[in-house]
Design an enzyme around this catalytic site. Sequence first.
Site, mmCIF file in Angstrom:
data_model
loop_
_atom_site.group_PDB
_atom_site.id
_atom_site.type_symbol
_atom_site.label_atom_id
_atom_site.label_comp_id
_atom_site.label_asym_id
_atom_site.label_seq_id
_atom_site.Cartn_x
_atom_site.Cartn_y
_atom_site.Cartn_z
ATOM 1 N N CYS A 2 41.593 22.260 6.486
ATOM 2 C CA CYS A 2 41.855 20.964 6.563
ATOM 3 C C CYS A 2 41.056 20.011 7.006
ATOM 4 O O CYS A 2 40.429 20.179 7.993
ATOM 5 C CB CYS A 2 43.468 20.443 7.330
ATOM 6 S SG CYS A 2 44.600 21.695 6.829
ATOM 7 N N ARG A 27 35.200 22.652 3.319
ATOM 8 C CA ARG A 27 35.994 23.179 4.203
ATOM 9 C C ARG A 27 37.057 24.116 3.735
ATOM 10 O O ARG A 27 37.708 24.884 4.109
ATOM 11 C CB ARG A 27 36.566 22.316 5.362
ATOM 12 C CG ARG A 27 35.544 21.679 6.179
ATOM 13 C CD ARG A 27 35.892 20.384 6.887
ATOM 14 N NE ARG A 27 37.132 20.705 7.690
ATOM 15 C CZ ARG A 27 36.864 20.586 9.136
ATOM 16 N NH1 ARG A 27 35.771 20.417 9.680
ATOM 17 N NH2 ARG A 27 37.747 21.057 9.922
ATOM 18 N N TRP A 72 45.038 22.312 3.863
ATOM 19 C CA TRP A 72 44.864 24.001 3.289
ATOM 20 C C TRP A 72 46.162 24.431 3.873
ATOM 21 O O TRP A 72 46.427 24.285 5.089
ATOM 22 C CB TRP A 72 43.580 24.501 4.047
ATOM 23 C CG TRP A 72 43.683 25.899 3.603
ATOM 24 C CD1 TRP A 72 42.787 26.510 2.416
ATOM 25 C CD2 TRP A 72 43.615 27.090 4.460
ATOM 26 N NE1 TRP A 72 42.944 28.034 2.417
ATOM 27 C CE2 TRP A 72 43.341 28.157 3.693
ATOM 28 C CE3 TRP A 72 44.293 27.318 5.586
ATOM 29 C CZ2 TRP A 72 43.472 29.474 4.003
ATOM 30 C CZ3 TRP A 72 44.394 28.630 6.119
ATOM 31 C CH2 TRP A 72 44.289 29.712 5.382
ATOM 32 N N ASN A 98 45.600 18.005 11.521
ATOM 33 C CA ASN A 98 44.968 19.288 11.242
ATOM 34 C C ASN A 98 45.626 20.184 12.500
ATOM 35 O O ASN A 98 45.463 19.617 13.578
ATOM 36 C CB ASN A 98 43.622 19.399 11.483
ATOM 37 C CG ASN A 98 42.756 18.556 10.343
ATOM 38 O OD1 ASN A 98 43.466 18.482 9.121
ATOM 39 N ND2 ASN A 98 41.357 18.663 10.329
ATOM 40 N N GLY A 99 45.672 21.386 12.167
ATOM 41 C CA GLY A 99 46.280 22.380 13.265
ATOM 42 C C GLY A 99 47.666 22.738 13.085
ATOM 43 O O GLY A 99 48.420 22.537 11.876
ATOM 44 N N GLU A 479 28.998 43.594 4.366
ATOM 45 C CA GLU A 479 28.860 41.869 3.976
ATOM 46 C C GLU A 479 28.975 41.961 2.521
ATOM 47 O O GLU A 479 29.559 41.132 1.815
ATOM 48 C CB GLU A 479 27.534 41.554 4.592
ATOM 49 C CG GLU A 479 27.127 40.093 4.135
ATOM 50 C CD GLU A 479 28.191 38.946 4.280
ATOM 51 O OE1 GLU A 479 29.325 38.955 5.063
ATOM 52 O OE2 GLU A 479 27.859 37.844 3.988
ATOM 53 N N LYS A 483 31.494 39.718 0.260
ATOM 54 C CA LYS A 483 30.987 38.810 -0.840
ATOM 55 C C LYS A 483 31.555 39.210 -2.112
ATOM 56 O O LYS A 483 32.180 38.381 -2.811
ATOM 57 C CB LYS A 483 29.399 38.716 -1.110
ATOM 58 C CG LYS A 483 28.550 38.507 0.145
ATOM 59 C CD LYS A 483 28.604 36.950 0.117
ATOM 60 C CE LYS A 483 29.759 36.431 1.010
ATOM 61 N NZ LYS A 483 29.642 36.423 2.809
ATOM 62 N N GLU A 486 35.597 38.677 -2.323
ATOM 63 C CA GLU A 486 36.138 37.111 -1.832
ATOM 64 C C GLU A 486 35.754 36.087 -3.140
ATOM 65 O O GLU A 486 36.647 35.507 -3.291
ATOM 66 C CB GLU A 486 35.591 36.515 -0.631
ATOM 67 C CG GLU A 486 34.197 36.368 -0.166
ATOM 68 C CD GLU A 486 33.949 35.728 1.150
ATOM 69 O OE1 GLU A 486 34.684 35.315 1.790
ATOM 70 O OE2 GLU A 486 32.683 35.738 1.401
ATOM 71 N N HIS A 502 34.781 61.788 4.181
ATOM 72 C CA HIS A 502 35.905 61.812 4.869
ATOM 73 C C HIS A 502 37.098 60.981 4.360
ATOM 74 O O HIS A 502 38.268 60.636 5.027
ATOM 75 C CB HIS A 502 35.958 61.475 6.189
ATOM 76 C CG HIS A 502 34.733 62.110 6.777
ATOM 77 N ND1 HIS A 502 35.057 63.687 7.181
ATOM 78 C CD2 HIS A 502 33.326 61.999 7.299
ATOM 79 C CE1 HIS A 502 33.934 64.273 7.575
ATOM 80 N NE2 HIS A 502 33.053 63.438 7.810
ATOM 81 N N LYS A 600 36.502 27.676 4.253
ATOM 82 C CA LYS A 600 35.478 27.847 4.756
ATOM 83 C C LYS A 600 35.474 27.801 6.430
ATOM 84 O O LYS A 600 34.713 28.849 7.149
ATOM 85 C CB LYS A 600 34.266 26.460 4.046
ATOM 86 C CG LYS A 600 33.046 26.521 4.756
ATOM 87 C CD LYS A 600 32.412 27.683 4.277
ATOM 88 C CE LYS A 600 30.896 27.655 4.828
ATOM 89 N NZ LYS A 600 30.417 29.187 4.304
HETATM 90 C C1 G6P Z 1 36.027 32.265 6.820
HETATM 91 C C2 G6P Z 1 34.984 32.057 5.912
HETATM 92 C C3 G6P Z 1 33.833 33.119 5.982
HETATM 93 C C4 G6P Z 1 33.546 33.117 7.529
HETATM 94 C C5 G6P Z 1 34.327 33.246 8.509
HETATM 95 C C6 G6P Z 1 33.815 32.787 9.872
HETATM 96 O O1 G6P Z 1 36.801 33.298 6.559
HETATM 97 O O2 G6P Z 1 35.415 32.084 4.435
HETATM 98 O O3 G6P Z 1 32.745 32.850 5.195
HETATM 99 O O4 G6P Z 1 32.369 34.269 7.449
HETATM 100 O O5 G6P Z 1 35.381 32.089 8.304
HETATM 101 O O6 G6P Z 1 33.394 31.716 9.850
HETATM 102 P P1 G6P Z 1 32.348 31.076 11.069
HETATM 103 O O7 G6P Z 1 32.210 29.762 10.692
HETATM 104 O O8 G6P Z 1 32.974 31.203 12.477
HETATM 105 O O9 G6P Z 1 31.028 31.835 10.777
#
Ligand code: G6P
Length: 605
Positions: A2, A27, A72, A98-99, A479, A483, A486, A502, A600
């Site tokens: 949000c 965001r 969101w 927000n929150g 990582e 990627k 997601e 294993h 985000k």
């Molecule tokens: C969300 C985003 C990720 C990010 C994670 C941590 O899940 O989609 O891309 O890595 O938050 O975010 P930060 O801002 O703490 O790096």
Amino acid sequence: MCGIIGYIGNRNAMPILIKGLNRLEYRGYDSSGIAVMNDSIQVHKTIGKIQDLESILPDQIDGTMGIAHTRWATHGGVTDNNAHPHLSMDKDIAIVHNGIIENSSAIRKILENKGIIFNSETDTEVIVHLISLARKEGLDPLDSVRSALQVLRGTWGLCVMFHDLNQIICARNGSPLVIGLGESEMFISSDPHPLGEHTQKVVYLEDGDIAVVSNDGLSTHRIEGSTDHKVVTIEEQWGESELGDYPHFMLKEIHEQPEAIRQCISGRTLLSEGTARLGGLNMSKRTMKAIPHVRLIGCGTALYAAQVGRLAIEHLARVPSFAHVASEFRQNDPVIDPKALHFAVSQSGETADTLAAVKYIQENDAKVRGVINVVGSSIARQCGHGVYIHSGPEQAVASTKAFTNMVAALNLFALQIGRSRNLPRAAGRSLVKAMRELPSQTESIINSSAPYMDAVQAIKDAKSVLFLGRGFSAPVAREGALKLMEIAYIPCLAYPAGEMKHGPIALLEEGSPVVVIAPDDIQRDKTISNIQECKARGAKIILIHTEGDNIAEHGDVCFTIPPTEESLSPMLSVIPLQLIAYYTALELDRNVDRPRNLAKSVTVE
Ligand code: G6P
């Protein structure tokens, strides 16, 4: 997640608010809305994109005060009614929030018994009704907001607008809010990003603050009592945040990595000394020497960067180091040693789990340093000291350039602490030299004509994709899997290559894609054995390896990276993985920059 934007001044509020919403889009959100003060409060809101909101707005709404929001969904589905702003029953008060209000169900029942009819399923709506009741009982606007906040449990960054008041009342508790000071106009936002084009002078609200904002200034108060505020000048100049010639922010941000790395390391390495200098850490050589262990905390991509960082610190400085999932940290009752060094790693600096871990460590008398991208963000301010990674704005939900710069910043730290202990000068010099090569090396990977389409063909229809790597490449495998999962929505599994036998080996059948990260390091030969094990079961190997290495004969589709130091290799090997994920998502017609269900900036625990 949000976002909030507010405006009060002499200009027409609507275009300023819409532009602000666009700046907050990165965001992540699923609906948006706007309230502008005209003769009465006019509210327009809808699910979908900001363009959808714009399409339902009248050509013009006269009004020089307004609040707006990107939502969101947490409490209540993605519906027009659940979008913010929310109104009191008499439509005289509007709120954006927000929150999460943790006791909203209990409050809702009490309010319903008092005859309040709710328009949404949100937790937020209870706040506006509480404020409205307080006003009807004769409290002034500030005290009516204050009295409502006193019954809430949870987190908020909120703005309230009253139809009979030329002021916006804001409050913060756990969700950031920043007020921009203009000439006879004021801006309110959930992050500083949308304010840059209007003003450099800002006031950050602290938890428990309430601010009354009017055209010509603000007064800040506490939920209990009053306070003075401190005006801060934002020094960071955010770079260009428009798409330019790129079709997606993700691709743009992948291409920005060479420059971002340059920004991160520039002025921080000393070749003659073979060391690095991170002034923001505020740590003497003596303190560094005495550190018993290092803990790094983060979520998502930041966690994987932390995992690379912990390996680099152990490798270069021989200090025991651990990486922790932020959401698991304080719940696991960790032993906090005040002499230990703690790092909070975060792109946004707003991730709720990471922030909660920081506060927990501080409550246990230890210090936390930030490894943060967004200047002035909540975690950065909570930590007080740390390293800004200087990636510039990252807008695609899938993080790319923040990962490489987190790894760069943690390598700088590993070098600095290593040199303050036993790392020889010559080893430090080699690392500095290798670091300085990284911008041109990343550029060469990005610009090479590698076989991305072959990798896409091998992956796009797979039931699942396995990612394998050892040592520094194990977090890179995680990582890469994150990627692809997601943005392409393909189930992905990442394993340390040696652990594959294993369990995950049971998944392999003819044509199963396995992505292997095997740079030319001490792990390489053992990884080749694991490649053989996969191939013997029919797997198709997508291999990331060092240029000129004959390991290529083991791969079906190969991507090369230039040679570098072991602890820096993740910054190079991750790039083909980012691009494989990007092109696969494109092929599958996914929303690359805004993947479903993800945000985000995750500001809830
Ligand atoms: C969300 C985003 C990720 C990010 C994670 C941590 O899940 O989609 O891309 O890595 O938050 O975010 P930060 O801002 O703490 O790096």
